[in-house]
Design a protein around this motif. Structure first.
Motif, PDB file in Angstrom:
ATOM      1  N   SER A 253      29.941  40.667  38.891  1.00 22.38           N
ATOM      2  CA  SER A 253      29.907  41.839  38.083  1.00 22.38           C
ATOM      3  C   SER A 253      28.798  42.730  38.404  1.00 22.38           C
ATOM      4  O   SER A 253      27.611  41.972  38.077  1.00 22.38           O
ATOM      5  CB  SER A 253      30.177  41.506  36.500  1.00 22.38           C
ATOM      6  OG  SER A 253      29.802  42.770  35.982  1.00 22.38           O
TER       7      SER A 253
ATOM      8  N   ASP B  15      32.212  46.928  36.138  1.00 27.65           N
ATOM      9  CA  ASP B  15      32.386  47.459  34.812  1.00 27.65           C
ATOM     10  C   ASP B  15      32.229  48.700  34.428  1.00 27.65           C
ATOM     11  O   ASP B  15      31.084  49.395  34.344  1.00 27.65           O
ATOM     12  CB  ASP B  15      31.609  46.409  34.048  1.00 27.65           C
ATOM     13  CG  ASP B  15      32.077  44.926  34.075  1.00 27.65           C
ATOM     14  OD1 ASP B  15      33.340  45.017  33.716  1.00 27.65           O
ATOM     15  OD2 ASP B  15      31.307  44.127  34.135  1.00 27.65           O
TER      16      ASP B  15
ATOM     17  N   HIS C 163      37.321  47.348  36.149  1.00 30.37           N
ATOM     18  CA  HIS C 163      37.548  47.110  34.867  1.00 30.37           C
ATOM     19  C   HIS C 163      37.280  48.350  33.820  1.00 30.37           C
ATOM     20  O   HIS C 163      36.192  48.616  33.618  1.00 30.37           O
ATOM     21  CB  HIS C 163      36.942  45.957  34.531  1.00 30.37           C
ATOM     22  CG  HIS C 163      36.897  45.388  33.303  1.00 30.37           C
ATOM     23  ND1 HIS C 163      36.044  44.194  32.574  1.00 30.37           N
ATOM     24  CD2 HIS C 163      37.869  45.513  32.291  1.00 30.37           C
ATOM     25  CE1 HIS C 163      36.556  44.203  31.270  1.00 30.37           C
ATOM     26  NE2 HIS C 163      37.768  44.875  30.923  1.00 30.37           N
TER      27      HIS C 163
ATOM     28  N   PRO D 114      33.935  42.835  24.905  1.00 29.95           N
ATOM     29  CA  PRO D 114      33.346  43.763  26.232  1.00 29.95           C
ATOM     30  C   PRO D 114      32.425  44.656  25.590  1.00 29.95           C
ATOM     31  O   PRO D 114      32.379  45.223  24.530  1.00 29.95           O
ATOM     32  CB  PRO D 114      34.684  44.591  26.517  1.00 29.95           C
ATOM     33  CG  PRO D 114      35.479  44.497  25.248  1.00 29.95           C
ATOM     34  CD  PRO D 114      35.428  43.074  24.485  1.00 29.95           C
ATOM     35  N   GLY D 115      31.518  44.904  26.464  1.00 33.40           N
ATOM     36  CA  GLY D 115      30.504  45.988  26.238  1.00 33.40           C
ATOM     37  C   GLY D 115      29.214  45.752  26.967  1.00 33.40           C
ATOM     38  O   GLY D 115      28.381  46.534  27.551  1.00 33.40           O
TER      39      GLY D 115
ATOM     40  N   GLY E   6      25.823  38.834  29.928  1.00 32.64           N
ATOM     41  CA  GLY E   6      24.851  37.902  29.228  1.00 32.64           C
ATOM     42  C   GLY E   6      25.337  37.480  27.763  1.00 32.64           C
ATOM     43  O   GLY E   6      24.349  36.791  27.222  1.00 32.64           O
TER      44      GLY E   6
ATOM     45  N   ASP F 274      36.786  36.809  32.001  1.00 27.50           N
ATOM     46  CA  ASP F 274      35.682  37.705  32.203  1.00 27.50           C
ATOM     47  C   ASP F 274      34.642  37.647  30.991  1.00 27.50           C
ATOM     48  O   ASP F 274      35.010  37.869  29.637  1.00 27.50           O
ATOM     49  CB  ASP F 274      36.018  39.302  32.198  1.00 27.50           C
ATOM     50  CG  ASP F 274      34.506  40.160  32.440  1.00 27.50           C
ATOM     51  OD1 ASP F 274      33.522  39.702  32.615  1.00 27.50           O
ATOM     52  OD2 ASP F 274      35.167  41.414  32.610  1.00 27.50           O
TER      53      ASP F 274
ATOM     54  N   GLY G  67      30.696  35.191  30.128  1.00 28.82           N
ATOM     55  CA  GLY G  67      30.001  34.016  29.773  1.00 28.82           C
ATOM     56  C   GLY G  67      30.143  32.818  30.750  1.00 28.82           C
ATOM     57  O   GLY G  67      30.092  31.684  30.552  1.00 28.82           O
TER      58      GLY G  67
ATOM     59  N   GLY H 256      28.635  37.792  35.673  1.00 30.18           N
ATOM     60  CA  GLY H 256      27.700  38.862  36.113  1.00 30.18           C
ATOM     61  C   GLY H 256      26.151  38.208  36.139  1.00 30.18           C
ATOM     62  O   GLY H 256      25.866  38.186  37.009  1.00 30.18           O
ATOM     63  N   SER H 257      25.983  37.944  34.648  1.00 31.71           N
ATOM     64  CA  SER H 257      24.360  37.481  34.690  1.00 31.71           C
ATOM     65  C   SER H 257      24.248  35.964  35.477  1.00 31.71           C
ATOM     66  O   SER H 257      23.328  35.688  36.294  1.00 31.71           O
ATOM     67  CB  SER H 257      23.922  37.011  33.429  1.00 31.71           C
ATOM     68  OG  SER H 257      24.952  36.573  32.485  1.00 31.71           O
TER      69      SER H 257
HETATM   70  C1  DX5 Z   1      31.458  42.660  29.548  1.00 33.53           C
HETATM   71  C2  DX5 Z   1      31.826  42.890  31.051  1.00 33.53           C
HETATM   72  C3  DX5 Z   1      31.745  41.669  32.071  1.00 33.53           C
HETATM   73  C4  DX5 Z   1      30.393  41.261  32.115  1.00 33.53           C
HETATM   74  C5  DX5 Z   1      30.008  39.810  32.264  1.00 33.53           C
HETATM   75  O1  DX5 Z   1      31.985  43.705  28.937  1.00 33.53           O
HETATM   76  O2  DX5 Z   1      33.376  43.184  31.265  1.00 33.53           O
HETATM   77  O3  DX5 Z   1      32.207  41.893  33.162  1.00 33.53           O
HETATM   78  O4  DX5 Z   1      29.635  42.180  33.194  1.00 33.53           O
HETATM   79  O5  DX5 Z   1      28.756  39.522  32.012  1.00 33.53           O
HETATM   80  P1  DX5 Z   1      28.424  37.945  31.926  1.00 33.53           P
HETATM   81  O6  DX5 Z   1      29.071  37.204  33.072  1.00 33.53           O
HETATM   82  O7  DX5 Z   1      27.051  38.227  32.048  1.00 33.53           O
HETATM   83  O8  DX5 Z   1      28.881  37.300  30.746  1.00 33.53           O
END
Ligand code: DX5
Ligand code: ZN
Length: 232
Positions: free
Chosen positions: A21, A46, A77, A152-153, A156, A186, A188, A208-209
């Motif tokens: 992400s 995102d 997304h 979502p939002g 990390g 999606d 964690g 993502g992170s």
């Molecule tokens: C959260 C996003 C995710 C986010 C995931 O609302 O939809 O795609 O970037 O981030 P990590 O992998 O760091 O949890």
């Protein structure tokens, strides 16, 4: 669907697939960031509007830049209200997959058809609390189900364990119906826990992170893809 063969191959490759992400990327050097994750399978974009979710992120302009800078499928997304207003913009930006939230769609079936008519794969996402039964009458028309494992939002966050039975149930229903619908998770996802998502039935892991927070992106991607068990 008239995507180039290389894109179709990436969309349909056997899992587990990894979709970094760009929410966690350094936007001052997006091109270099995207090049650093070319060993992944898809690029996850995102999109947040400050209404469906508390955060505001990026729109079609940046999605188009990502599409130009990466050879990977662009997986958008949409965490936005009234997504129908922007579907054509994301398709024009070069999105291959457009995923909307069931919670944001009054006429989900219509929205899914609209995405497909634009020539894109249609994804439907469910928040952690949303029951999978909302998919019952639309699943056959859906190319991807995105199960949120955080609210979502933001990137990390820690995953919400309670979603695992839902991943299992959605995968079982897709198998029972003989569909090719992909199951994406999606929130964690990390190399250390990726096996739990895969064991539950996920075949596309957004990270993502865990990817952009790592110095060695290729190693992080390989770690998530390997979905290794602790100690294995
Ligand atoms: C959260 C996003 C995710 C986010 C995931 O609302 O939809 O795609 O970037 O981030 P990590 O992998 O760091 O949890
Ligand atoms: Zn996402």
């Amino acid at each position: 669907m008239s995507f180039p063969d290389a894109i179709v191959a990436k969309l349909t490759a056997p899992g587990p697939l990894v979709a970094p992400s760009i929410l966690s990327a350094d936007f001052t050097q997006l091109g270099a960031e995207l090049r650093s994750v070319e060993s992944a399978d898809w690029v996850h974009v995102d999109v947040m509007d400050g209404r469906f979710v508390p955060n505001i992120t990026i729109g079609p302009l940046v999605a188009a830049a990502a599409a130009k800078a990466s050879p990977l499928p662009i997986d958008c997304h949409l965490m936005i209200v009234e997504p129908d207003r922007y579907l054509a913009d994301f398709a024009a930006a070069g999105a291959h997959i457009i995923t909307v939230h069931a919670e944001a769609c009054t006429h989900l079936d219509r929205t899914v058809q609209a995405i497909r008519q634009l020539g894109c794969w249609a994804g439907v996402s469910l928040n952690p609390h949303t029951h999978e039964s909302v998919l019952d009458y639309v699943l056959d028309e859906v190319d991807l189900v995105l199960l949120m494992t955080v609210n979502p939002g933001f990137g990390g966050q820690s995953l919400i364990d309670r979603v695992f039975p839902k991943i299992e149930r959605v995968k079982a229903e897709i198998t029972r119906r003989g569909l090719r619908t992909r199951v994406q998770v999606d929130g964690g996802v990390k190399p250390e826990n990726a096996h739990r998502f895969v064991d539950a039935g996920a075949d596309v892991l957004v990270a993502g992170s865990a990817v952009f927070g790592a110095k060695d992106r290729a190693a992080a991607i390989a770690g998530v893809r390997a979905a290794r068990r602790p100690g294995a």
